[in-house]
Write a protein that holds these residues in place. Structure first.
Motif, PDB file in Angstrom:
ATOM      1  N   THR A 248      41.243  76.194  67.004  1.00 21.53           N
ATOM      2  CA  THR A 248      40.757  74.813  66.991  1.00 21.53           C
ATOM      3  C   THR A 248      39.234  74.800  66.980  1.00 21.53           C
ATOM      4  O   THR A 248      38.589  75.494  67.780  1.00 21.53           O
ATOM      5  N   ILE A 249      38.670  73.998  66.089  1.00 21.07           N
ATOM      6  CA  ILE A 249      37.218  73.806  66.049  1.00 21.07           C
ATOM      7  C   ILE A 249      36.944  72.310  65.943  1.00 21.07           C
ATOM      8  O   ILE A 249      37.788  71.540  65.487  1.00 21.07           O
ATOM      9  N   SER A 250      35.754  71.923  66.368  1.00 18.31           N
ATOM     10  CA  SER A 250      35.371  70.513  66.261  1.00 18.31           C
ATOM     11  C   SER A 250      35.128  70.168  64.805  1.00 18.31           C
ATOM     12  O   SER A 250      34.464  70.913  64.075  1.00 18.31           O
ATOM     13  N   SER A 251      35.648  69.046  64.357  1.00 17.61           N
ATOM     14  CA  SER A 251      35.512  68.652  62.956  1.00 17.61           C
ATOM     15  C   SER A 251      34.078  68.256  62.636  1.00 17.61           C
ATOM     16  O   SER A 251      33.335  67.797  63.494  1.00 17.61           O
ATOM     17  N   GLY A 252      33.691  68.456  61.391  1.00 16.85           N
ATOM     18  CA  GLY A 252      32.382  68.006  60.931  1.00 16.85           C
ATOM     19  C   GLY A 252      31.282  69.034  61.017  1.00 16.85           C
ATOM     20  O   GLY A 252      30.171  68.796  60.540  1.00 16.85           O
TER      21      GLY A 252
ATOM     22  N   GLY B 172      46.758  92.016  59.387  1.00 10.31           N
ATOM     23  CA  GLY B 172      48.051  91.341  59.368  1.00 10.31           C
ATOM     24  C   GLY B 172      48.232  90.231  60.373  1.00 10.31           C
ATOM     25  O   GLY B 172      49.364  89.835  60.663  1.00 10.31           O
ATOM     26  N   ILE B 173      47.144  89.692  60.910  1.00  8.26           N
ATOM     27  CA  ILE B 173      47.230  88.573  61.853  1.00  8.26           C
ATOM     28  C   ILE B 173      46.801  87.299  61.139  1.00  8.26           C
ATOM     29  O   ILE B 173      45.757  87.268  60.482  1.00  8.26           O
ATOM     30  N   THR B 174      47.588  86.240  61.284  1.00  7.95           N
ATOM     31  CA  THR B 174      47.291  84.959  60.634  1.00  7.95           C
ATOM     32  C   THR B 174      46.653  84.003  61.647  1.00  7.95           C
ATOM     33  O   THR B 174      47.222  83.751  62.716  1.00  7.95           O
ATOM     34  N   VAL B 175      45.481  83.499  61.300  1.00 11.94           N
ATOM     35  CA  VAL B 175      44.784  82.528  62.129  1.00 11.94           C
ATOM     36  C   VAL B 175      44.651  81.233  61.341  1.00 11.94           C
ATOM     37  O   VAL B 175      44.029  81.221  60.262  1.00 11.94           O
ATOM     38  N   ASN B 176      45.238  80.171  61.843  1.00  5.67           N
ATOM     39  CA  ASN B 176      45.200  78.867  61.174  1.00  5.67           C
ATOM     40  C   ASN B 176      44.101  78.012  61.785  1.00  5.67           C
ATOM     41  O   ASN B 176      44.109  77.750  62.992  1.00  5.67           O
ATOM     42  N   ILE B 177      43.165  77.574  60.966  1.00  7.16           N
ATOM     43  CA  ILE B 177      42.032  76.794  61.463  1.00  7.16           C
ATOM     44  C   ILE B 177      42.420  75.324  61.550  1.00  7.16           C
ATOM     45  O   ILE B 177      42.914  74.746  60.577  1.00  7.16           O
ATOM     46  N   ARG B 178      42.198  74.714  62.711  1.00 11.67           N
ATOM     47  CA  ARG B 178      42.541  73.314  62.940  1.00 11.67           C
ATOM     48  C   ARG B 178      41.267  72.549  63.292  1.00 11.67           C
ATOM     49  O   ARG B 178      40.714  72.711  64.382  1.00 11.67           O
ATOM     50  N   GLN B 179      40.773  71.734  62.385  1.00 13.65           N
ATOM     51  CA  GLN B 179      39.605  70.903  62.672  1.00 13.65           C
ATOM     52  C   GLN B 179      40.066  69.652  63.431  1.00 13.65           C
ATOM     53  O   GLN B 179      40.969  68.951  62.983  1.00 13.65           O
TER      54      GLN B 179
END
Length: 615
Positions: A452-456, A475-482
């Motif tokens: 999770t990151i702050s949007s903008g 082989g590790i998947t990291v999904n970025i969530r703004q």
């Protein structure tokens, strides 16, 4: 992949991962470069940025008197949530706006590493027999609460500290963020309160039930207009106080003892402040600031902020790394770009270890120190420096910053970028790789989690993309969530429904700072806040060290304590610091820069600035 030098001459200041598509179509049979060489060239342009900007740190120079007049134009991103001092505690942007009408007791000089009076003089006395300590404060006589357009001057008194401390901060019903700081842990483990006692109209004492190492840090509080807040509480109780000075109030009814009055708030558009002529800090008899007015436009996003500065409609701008080249090239006679050395603090990457998520797969991963250490080994800080910061940033691999009295340059993070070591750490705790090269845990679950990151924020997004890419290499998947910043704060402090996060909490200039962060009981003990008892042996040890260090006056003994605390945190990796970046700001040339300084200790000092004679 290779490319021509001619192409590079046009794009060396653009992050590498943004120019790669163009490289595919721009290659010619001229001098060729590898991607590694391209990264070095991009990073090397940091030196050019420094040569084309001005270094002007504050080094105890005297400020000179300036012309009064003019309007300082600036921006904020969001509307304030409140103008109430108590409510603003929990909203940084609102607090910054309210604090322009306040002041505080004493200053800490980062250059001399000594406390000095601001609104009050102080004296510390100790009683070795009873093991108690008292800080005696005396307020200065030139402090007044005033209203815009009125000549009435209401003296600041000891009530403006004592009443707020005892009746607001110390009352659990208000849930003040300062509440936990009112208590001292005694040698038997019990908690006793620091007493704040009025001794005269201008004098008051803070009485500690135990001798502490830095009592001034614990007692340096803001001045608050007790006569206003007390009346609201007497009439309407706690709710009456909380309802005071909402965003719907007449802002001219807010008293000020600070540099400014707030005289206008137009939602979604702007706030207007006027200079307080009765402010106590003066140069040759004239109160600062020298400009008469400050207008803050509410812009909503950084792009609008930049556009307004480029058009000459604002006075100061801090460019992002991707804007820096353009800002420098377009300066001409319009503005001057200043640089400062790397910041003391840094954002960090952290992992949720709250047992409220114990049924989720990531919980069993994140609670193992080897997993967190492996993540640290996947953090490619050199790549972040070259691609995101143009080489104008250094990895933060220590815990305390250099300004902390117990900073030890020999205590640094051991788990630096090393893909093979990351794999070995994961193998140690039973992780393996399947036939498709996906990393899987001992139960066969694919290792995949959110960041999770702050949007903008373009910078933090670029960093997150690099983290995701580096993790994918094993082989590790990291999904970025703004996510909206306020939502991020809610996730961290109340709902706890996050997985990993990048955020910043400032720098520990003093070892005992962060009383709500580093002890396991703290409400900002980010990875697992508000623990009733320490969840792990290492957290119990940090609790002990933090407590002992806070009450150890002997510097040699204190150093041993704080050294051990630093080593534990850097070994356990509950947070993984990112980068200490250089800072840049651009100042509109219509202002005389004689009193303007910019550095990593004091930031951009604008309160002493004034217009040039021609303006």
């Amino acid at each position: 992949m290779k490319c021509t030098a001619r192409f590079l001459q046009c794009f060396v200041c653009v992050p590498l991962f943004l120019i790669l598509p163009g490289l595919l179509f721009s290659c010619k049979k001229e001098k060729e470069y590898t991607l590694e060489e391209i990264e070095k060239i991009i990073a090397g342009n940091g030196d050019l940025f420094l040569k084309n900007t001005v270094s002007k740190p504050y080094e105890k120079q005297d400020f000179k008197a300036g012309n009064t007049g003019g309007t300082w134009n600036d921006t904020i991103l969001d509307d304030p949530k409140t103008f109430n001092i108590l409510i603003a505690e929990r909203d940084g942007s609102s607090n910054a706006l309210v604090s322009k009408m306040q002041d505080y007791l004493i200053d800490f000089d980062y250059h001399t590493r000594q406390w000095k009076p601001r609104c009050a003089d102080y004296k510390i006395s100790t009683d070795s027999k009873s093991n108690t300590l008292t800080v005696h404060y005396t307020l200065h006589d030139d402090l007044f609460w005033t209203y815009y357009g009125s000549s009435e001057k209401i003296p600041v008194t000891s009530d403006d500290v004592v009443w707020w401390y005892n009746e607001v901060e110390a009352d659990p019903v208000f849930a003040s963020s300062a509440y936990s700081g009112h208590f001292i842990t005694m040698e038997d483990g019990s908690q006793q309160k620091i007493e704040c006692v009025k001794t005269g109209e201008k004098t008051f004492d803070f009485i500690f039930p135990r001798i502490v190492a830095d009592p001034l840090l614990a007692t340096n509080t803001n001045l608050t207009p007790s006569f206003v807040y007390k009346a609201a509480k007497d009439k309407g109780g706690a709710e009456g106080l909380k309802k005071l000075f909402t965003v719907a109030c007449d802002v001219k009814t807010i008293p000020s003892c600070g540099m400014f009055y707030l005289v206008e708030y137009t939602p979604g558009q702007r706030l207007v402040y006027k200079r307080n002529p009765f402010y106590h800090k003066k140069i040759d008899g004239t109160s600062i600031p020298f400009y008469n007015e400050m207008v803050l436009q509410i812009v909503g996003d950084h792009n609008t902020d930049y556009l307004l500065f480029r058009e000459g409609k604002t006075e100061l701008y801090s460019p992002t790394p991707e804007q820096l080249d353009e800002v420098i090239q377009n300066a001409a006679d319009k503005y001057t770009v200043y640089n400062a050395e790397g910041s003391f603090g840094a954002s960090f990457w952290s992992f949720n270890q709250n047992p409220s998520n114990k049924d989720k797969k990531f919980y069993s991963w994140f609670t193992k120190k080897e997993f967190r250490q492996a993540m640290s080994c996947l953090l490619n800080r050199d790549r972040i420096s070259s691609q995101v910061y143009r080489g104008l940033a250094q990895p933060k691999i220590d815990f305390f910053p250099e300004i902390n009295p117990y900073y030890n340059p020999d205590i640094v993070l051991e788990y630096l970028y090393d893909l093979e070591r990351a794999k070995q750490l994961l193998l140690k705790i039973g992780f393996t790789w399947d036939s498709e090269k996906n990393c899987v845990d001992p139960d066969g679950n694919k290792v995949e989690f959110d960041l999770t990151i702050s949007s903008g924020g373009a910078v933090v997004n670029d960093i997150a993309q690099i983290i995701s890419d580096e993790c994918s290499k094993i082989g590790i998947t990291v999904n970025i969530r703004q996510t909206d910043f306020q939502k991020v704060i809610e996730m961290l402090t109340s709902t706890f429904d996050w997985q990993s996060v990048i955020i910043g909490l400032g720098a520990n200039a003093f070892p005992s700072q962060g009383s709500n962060v580093w002890p396991s009981s703290g409400n900002l003990h980010l990875w697992y806040p508000s623990q009733e008892s320490p969840a792990t042996e290492w957290e119990a040890r940090v609790d002990y060290l933090y407590n002992e260090g806070s009450y150890t006056v002997d510097p040699k003994k204190a150093k041993e304590i704080w050294d051990e605390e630093q080593r534990i945190i850097l070994e356990q990796c509950p947070i993984i610091y990112l980068m200490k970046s250089r800072s840049f700001c651009a100042l509109n040339n219509r202002w005389d820069s004689s009193n303007f300084y910019f550095d990593n200790k004091d930031g951009a000092q604008t309160e002493y600035i004034f217009l040039k004679d021609s303006d």
